[in-house]
Design a protein around this motif. Structure first.
Motif, mmCIF file in Angstrom:
data_model
loop_
_atom_site.group_PDB
_atom_site.id
_atom_site.type_symbol
_atom_site.label_atom_id
_atom_site.label_comp_id
_atom_site.label_asym_id
_atom_site.label_seq_id
_atom_site.Cartn_x
_atom_site.Cartn_y
_atom_site.Cartn_z
ATOM 1 N N HIS A 47 -47.336 25.268 14.106
ATOM 2 C CA HIS A 47 -46.893 23.971 13.605
ATOM 3 C C HIS A 47 -45.574 23.506 14.222
ATOM 4 O O HIS A 47 -45.012 22.503 13.792
ATOM 5 C CB HIS A 47 -46.731 23.998 12.084
ATOM 6 N N ILE A 48 -45.090 24.215 15.210
ATOM 7 C CA ILE A 48 -43.761 23.906 15.756
ATOM 8 C C ILE A 48 -43.693 22.521 16.388
ATOM 9 O O ILE A 48 -42.680 21.837 16.283
ATOM 10 C CB ILE A 48 -43.294 24.988 16.748
ATOM 11 N N ASN A 49 -44.758 22.066 17.035
ATOM 12 C CA ASN A 49 -44.713 20.745 17.681
ATOM 13 C C ASN A 49 -44.488 19.632 16.661
ATOM 14 O O ASN A 49 -43.735 18.691 16.919
ATOM 15 C CB ASN A 49 -45.994 20.474 18.471
ATOM 16 N N THR A 50 -45.122 19.723 15.508
ATOM 17 C CA THR A 50 -44.950 18.714 14.462
ATOM 18 C C THR A 50 -43.498 18.667 13.991
ATOM 19 O O THR A 50 -42.906 17.589 13.880
ATOM 20 C CB THR A 50 -45.874 19.016 13.265
ATOM 21 N N TRP A 51 -42.943 19.822 13.726
ATOM 22 C CA TRP A 51 -41.558 19.887 13.255
ATOM 23 C C TRP A 51 -40.598 19.405 14.333
ATOM 24 O O TRP A 51 -39.661 18.660 14.054
ATOM 25 C CB TRP A 51 -41.221 21.310 12.830
ATOM 26 N N ALA A 52 -40.785 19.841 15.568
ATOM 27 C CA ALA A 52 -39.884 19.460 16.651
ATOM 28 C C ALA A 52 -39.920 17.951 16.893
ATOM 29 O O ALA A 52 -38.870 17.322 17.058
ATOM 30 C CB ALA A 52 -40.238 20.221 17.925
ATOM 31 N N ARG A 53 -41.117 17.355 16.910
ATOM 32 C CA ARG A 53 -41.217 15.908 17.125
ATOM 33 C C ARG A 53 -40.439 15.136 16.055
ATOM 34 O O ARG A 53 -39.816 14.119 16.337
ATOM 35 C CB ARG A 53 -42.677 15.465 17.111
ATOM 36 N N HIS A 54 -40.494 15.617 14.839
ATOM 37 C CA HIS A 54 -39.825 14.926 13.737
ATOM 38 C C HIS A 54 -38.310 15.160 13.767
ATOM 39 O O HIS A 54 -37.526 14.202 13.752
ATOM 40 C CB HIS A 54 -40.409 15.410 12.402
ATOM 41 N N LEU A 55 -37.888 16.411 13.813
ATOM 42 C CA LEU A 55 -36.475 16.732 13.623
ATOM 43 C C LEU A 55 -35.624 16.611 14.881
ATOM 44 O O LEU A 55 -34.415 16.400 14.784
ATOM 45 C CB LEU A 55 -36.344 18.144 13.052
ATOM 46 N N ASP A 57 -36.069 14.341 17.252
ATOM 47 C CA ASP A 57 -36.006 12.945 17.701
ATOM 48 C C ASP A 57 -34.556 12.482 17.585
ATOM 49 O O ASP A 57 -33.930 12.619 16.527
ATOM 50 C CB ASP A 57 -36.913 12.094 16.810
ATOM 51 N N GLU A 58 -34.007 11.945 18.644
ATOM 52 C CA GLU A 58 -32.601 11.525 18.655
ATOM 53 C C GLU A 58 -32.272 10.498 17.573
ATOM 54 O O GLU A 58 -31.117 10.358 17.187
ATOM 55 C CB GLU A 58 -32.220 10.969 20.028
ATOM 56 N N LYS A 59 -33.287 9.794 17.085
ATOM 57 C CA LYS A 59 -33.061 8.805 16.028
ATOM 58 C C LYS A 59 -32.953 9.453 14.645
ATOM 59 O O LYS A 59 -32.517 8.806 13.693
ATOM 60 C CB LYS A 59 -34.179 7.769 16.031
ATOM 61 N N HIS A 60 -33.363 10.710 14.527
ATOM 62 C CA HIS A 60 -33.297 11.392 13.228
ATOM 63 C C HIS A 60 -31.857 11.811 12.956
ATOM 64 O O HIS A 60 -31.208 12.393 13.806
ATOM 65 C CB HIS A 60 -34.213 12.617 13.217
ATOM 66 N N PRO A 61 -31.325 11.505 11.763
ATOM 67 C CA PRO A 61 -29.931 11.831 11.481
ATOM 68 C C PRO A 61 -29.604 13.327 11.515
ATOM 69 O O PRO A 61 -28.450 13.701 11.703
ATOM 70 C CB PRO A 61 -29.682 11.237 10.096
ATOM 71 N N ALA A 62 -30.590 14.189 11.364
ATOM 72 C CA ALA A 62 -30.335 15.636 11.412
ATOM 73 C C ALA A 62 -30.216 16.152 12.841
ATOM 74 O O ALA A 62 -29.617 17.203 13.073
ATOM 75 C CB ALA A 62 -31.454 16.387 10.696
ATOM 76 N N SER A 63 -30.763 15.426 13.803
ATOM 77 C CA SER A 63 -30.853 15.952 15.177
ATOM 78 C C SER A 63 -29.489 16.291 15.773
ATOM 79 O O SER A 63 -29.374 17.231 16.553
ATOM 80 C CB SER A 63 -31.605 14.977 16.079
ATOM 81 N N LYS A 64 -28.453 15.592 15.384
ATOM 82 C CA LYS A 64 -27.127 15.855 15.954
ATOM 83 C C LYS A 64 -26.550 17.193 15.500
ATOM 84 O O LYS A 64 -25.604 17.701 16.098
ATOM 85 C CB LYS A 64 -26.161 14.728 15.621
ATOM 86 N N TYR A 65 -27.130 17.784 14.458
ATOM 87 C CA TYR A 65 -26.662 19.073 13.954
ATOM 88 C C TYR A 65 -27.532 20.242 14.423
ATOM 89 O O TYR A 65 -27.162 21.394 14.226
ATOM 90 C CB TYR A 65 -26.660 19.069 12.416
ATOM 91 N N ILE A 66 -28.684 19.971 14.998
ATOM 92 C CA ILE A 66 -29.661 21.007 15.336
ATOM 93 C C ILE A 66 -29.431 21.531 16.751
ATOM 94 O O ILE A 66 -29.323 20.764 17.698
ATOM 95 C CB ILE A 66 -31.089 20.456 15.173
#
Length: 85
Positions: A47-55, A57-66
């Motif tokens: 399921h990693i592709n689903t999670w990676a696509r979501h989290l 994504d540069e538009k996701h507010p969490a991405s800057k911390y990951i």
């Protein structure tokens, strides 16, 4: 995050993990422990592709911390599942 543990544990879907990182864990670690890395997912590779696509994504507010992903290799067969990740 997807394992329904019969003991006290955290269970997340991509949206709830993203919300937790963006609004709680990410800001707190950035302030208190800026050298600590955050790895998302930490579950079976199927399921990693689903999670990676979501989290991630540069538009996701969490991405800057990951900083990356954590994955277990023992589910989904040893095929080309991670192509495109």
């Amino acid at each position: 995050p997807e394992f329904p543990a019969p003991w006290d544990a955290c269970a997340y879907d991509p949206a709830s993990e993203g919300e937790f990182i963006a609004n709680h864990l990410g800001p707190q670690l950035r302030e208190s422990h800026p050298n600590v890395k955050i790895l998302i997912f930490d579950h079976n590779k199927d399921h990693i592709n689903t999670w990676a696509r979501h989290l991630l994504d540069e538009k996701h507010p969490a991405s800057k911390y990951i900083d990356g992903t954590a994955v277990h290799w023992y589910a989904g067969g040893m095929d080309r599942l991670l192509d495109g990740a």
